[in-house]
Design an enzyme around this catalytic site. Structure first.
Site, PDB file in Angstrom:
ATOM      1  CG  PHE A  28      36.179  32.879  46.022  1.00 31.97           C
ATOM      2  CD1 PHE A  28      35.969  33.072  47.378  1.00 31.97           C
ATOM      3  CD2 PHE A  28      37.454  32.522  45.590  1.00 31.97           C
ATOM      4  CE1 PHE A  28      36.999  32.914  48.288  1.00 31.97           C
ATOM      5  CE2 PHE A  28      38.486  32.358  46.493  1.00 31.97           C
ATOM      6  CZ  PHE A  28      38.266  32.547  47.843  1.00 31.97           C
ATOM      7  CG  ASP A  29      28.574  34.516  44.650  1.00 34.04           C
ATOM      8  OD1 ASP A  29      28.276  34.610  43.449  1.00 34.04           O
ATOM      9  OD2 ASP A  29      28.080  35.218  45.549  1.00 34.04           O
ATOM     10  CE  LYS A  30      31.516  41.307  40.281  1.00 35.14           C
ATOM     11  NZ  LYS A  30      30.352  42.038  40.826  1.00 35.14           N
ATOM     12  CE  LYS A  66      27.207  31.606  40.616  1.00 34.17           C
ATOM     13  NZ  LYS A  66      26.990  32.373  41.867  1.00 34.17           N
ATOM     14  CB  VAL A  90      33.700  30.752  49.436  1.00 31.88           C
ATOM     15  CG1 VAL A  90      33.326  31.721  50.558  1.00 31.88           C
ATOM     16  CG2 VAL A  90      34.833  29.841  49.877  1.00 31.88           C
TER      17      VAL A  90
END
Length: 611
Positions: free
Chosen positions: A324-326, A489, A504
């Site tokens: 996940f991105d934050k 990333k 995501v």
């Protein structure tokens, strides 16, 4: 002809189509022929009876289109399931078996119509999308109103939209207020309030009120138009299983032809060879993947999820990692005041009021958070003057005779909160701690996906370590990476080994990661162009709780495709053997063939009703 349902982007009401009336007419001639009886000389063709002539007309109506499509497919060198049935029909005609030719033709095309009707049910949600945008709209022009076709609207035109009408373009409200049903875009059934300056989208409905909308994106360029285009493209895309099936299907025709010739040589009965040709037609085998994929994409669309191709769902089915991105993904994307820490005997309300006074009128997200908290607590906000801001540091001004400073602070950086300190005439009044709050559903979603076998769950964020750690603790993720730039990333995703990885993100700075992952899922951001164009799957409603559903849907789709392949192969094999043995006649063979195809299509269409 038999595979007519494969034209996945053509929507029609099957039983009102010209095909239906032609097929029904051809089938009706069969009992008419049987009732006619034998007539030795019709005066037209001495060797044929009236019964035979009626049957030949029936074959011309239902069998000839099959033969024509078979010839077209052969000339284009495409896999075509019509050749075998065409040879069987021609063989029946040449041997004088007109009744069998007519009945087989009728059964095959009636079966194709039934398969098409079931296939249409599988993609019903997509058909609804295609029909949802209006054909006309009302423009405000020269002080009056004029009705125009939607395709003539251009950016900058002003549309008048009244209660109950569908908005025809993406645009901005220039006058009025309304509640908008955005279910077509987000899947959310509850209308949302929209007023002057807010965006609205094509395909959504004005529930009440009266608004004037300035067109920004129209037609295929609108969010809704892009969604429809992408879904239609997704229907035509093929899963890995479907591509394998296509390769094997190329061998079906020569194998079945050889089997039919063998049946004729061994038994000397032309009817057995004809039956083998009919039951060997691999319709159900070719249907196994496409219809299942369409049903799954349609089911996802009902939940406000845009899937750009069945292959992405098939890949997702085998994933064991979820990153996940934050910000904006696991969080709401809106900072909020979560801590008020006054110094000494100061009251929290006094501290917040003084900060809010300086932030009034500011467009900064932290200013909005402070003002929202002050309003929520019912604080009285005094009037500030001589307000100045310094980028990266804070805001300064005067409240009454006092000088007030609201500046960023690292004093409590270990908490992971964004902290500002409030000073009045140089004296520290206290701290305000702000955080981008976790989505309330995030923790339960993490538990759900881990329970489904996605055990490698991580956060990849460009934020500071303490802030990422704080969020990770809140949502129940043990592995996280802070301070990640886009290329970092990307490196973490590329370095990961496993059966499949889902990423995501919000579709903006996460674009490289979304592309590098086996399956990239973007939060819809209310249909942003970046989200639509970058990711493989888009959550148009930004609802994280859709993720466990998508995992289940992808796995069920994969299982259904495999089950359909096995079922169709088994039915074909048994039917060929029974035809070879003489147990099945050509007519019974046609019935058995269509039962198999309808079973496969029905099993695929059931995905549309997956919970």
């Amino acid at each position: 002809m038999i595979g007519r349902y494969a034209k996945l982007n053509v929507y029609q009401e099957i039983f009102k189509s010209s095909d239906f009336y032609r097929v029904a007419g051809g089938a009706f001639l069969i009992p008419v022929a049987l009732l006619t009886g034998m007539v030795s000389n019709t005066g037209l063709v001495a060797s044929l009876s009236l019964r035979d002539l009626v049957l030949i007309v029936s074959v011309a109506l239902n069998g000839l289109p099959i033969i024509v499509d078979a010839v077209k497919g052969a000339m284009a060198r495409e896999v075509n399931v019509d050749e075998l049935v065409s040879i069987a029909i021609i063989a029946c005609m040449l041997t004088g078996n007109y009744l069998e030719a007519a009945v087989v033709s009728a059964i095959m095309v009636v079966g194709a119509l039934i398969e098409e009707a079931v296939s249409d049910s599988a993609r019903h949600a997509i058909e609804e999308l295609v029909e949802m945008t209006p054909a006309t709209a009302t423009l405000s022009r020269d002080g009056g109103e004029v009705q125009v076709k939607v395709d003539s609207i251009r950016a900058g035109d002003l549309l008048v939209v009244r209660s109950g009408e569908t908005i025809a373009v993406d645009g901005v409200i220039r006058q009025g207020a309304t509640s908008v049903d955005e279910a077509a875009i987000t899947g959310e059934s509850i209308p949302v309030s929209r007023r002057q300056g807010d965006e609205v989208f094509a395909g959504t409905t004005c529930v009440d009120g009266f608004i004037t909308v300035e067109a920004v994106r129209v037609g295929e360029d609108s969010t809704f138009g892009k969604i429809v285009q992408m879904i239609q493209a997704a229907e035509s895309s093929k899963t890995r299983s479907a591509r394998i099936v296509d390769e094997y299907a190329k061998w079906f025709t020569p194998v079945i032809l050889a089997s039919a010739v063998l049946a004729l040589l061994v038994t000397g009965e032309i009817s057995r060879a004809i039956t083998v040709l009919i039951v060997g037609c691999p319709c159900s085998f070719l249907l196994a993947g496409p219809v299942t994929t369409v049903a799954a994409i349609s089911r996802a669309a009902k939940e406000g999820v845009l899937v750009k191709g069945g292959g992405f769902l098939e890949t997702m089915a085998g994933a064991d990692a979820l990153y996940f991105d934050k910000t904006g993904t696991l969080t709401k994307g809106e900072p909020a005041v979560v801590e008020i820490l006054p110094e000494g005997d100061r009251r929290p309300e006094d501290l917040l009021s003084m900060a809010a006074a300086l932030e009034t009128g500011s467009a900064h997200p932290l200013a909005h958070a402070i003002l929202a908290k002050a309003n929520a607590l019912g604080c009285s906000v005094p009037v500030a003057r001589e307000i100045q801001s310094e980028v990266g540091r804070g805001v300064f001004g005067r409240v009454g005779d006092a000088r007030v400073d609201v500046v960023s602070s690292d004093a409590r950086g270990e908490t992971g909160l964004t902290t500002v300190e409030v000073r009045v005439d140089g004296e520290l009044w206290g701290y305000l701690g702000m955080d981008d709050e976790a989505r309330p559903e995030a923790r339960e979603v993490i538990r759900a996906v881990e329970a489904k076998g996605l055990t490698d769950v991580r956060i990849l964020s460009g934020d500071r370590g303490p802030a990422v750690r704080r969020l990770a603790d809140q949502v129940g993720i043990s592995r996280w990476h802070a301070g990640c730039k886009p290329h970092e990333k990307l490196g973490l995703i590329d370095a990961r080994e496993g059966s499949g990885l889902i990423f995501v993100g919000d579709g903006v700075n996460d674009a490289p990661a979304l592309k590098a992952a086996d399956t990239g899922i973007a939060m819809g951001l209310r249909g942003s162009d970046v989200a639509l164009e970058t990711a493989d799957i888009v959550l148009m409603n930004d609802r994280l709780e859709t993720l466990p559903f998508l995992v289940d849907l992808s796995r069920r789709m994969s299982r259904t495709i495999k089950a359909n392949i096995a079922l169709s192969f088994g039915i074909n094999l048994v039917a060929v053997l029974l035809g070879f043995a003489g147990v099945l006649t050509p007519i019974l063979g046609a019935v058995a063939h269509n039962i198999g195809s309808i079973l496969v299509v029905g099993l695929a269409a059931s995905l549309r009703y997956a919970k």
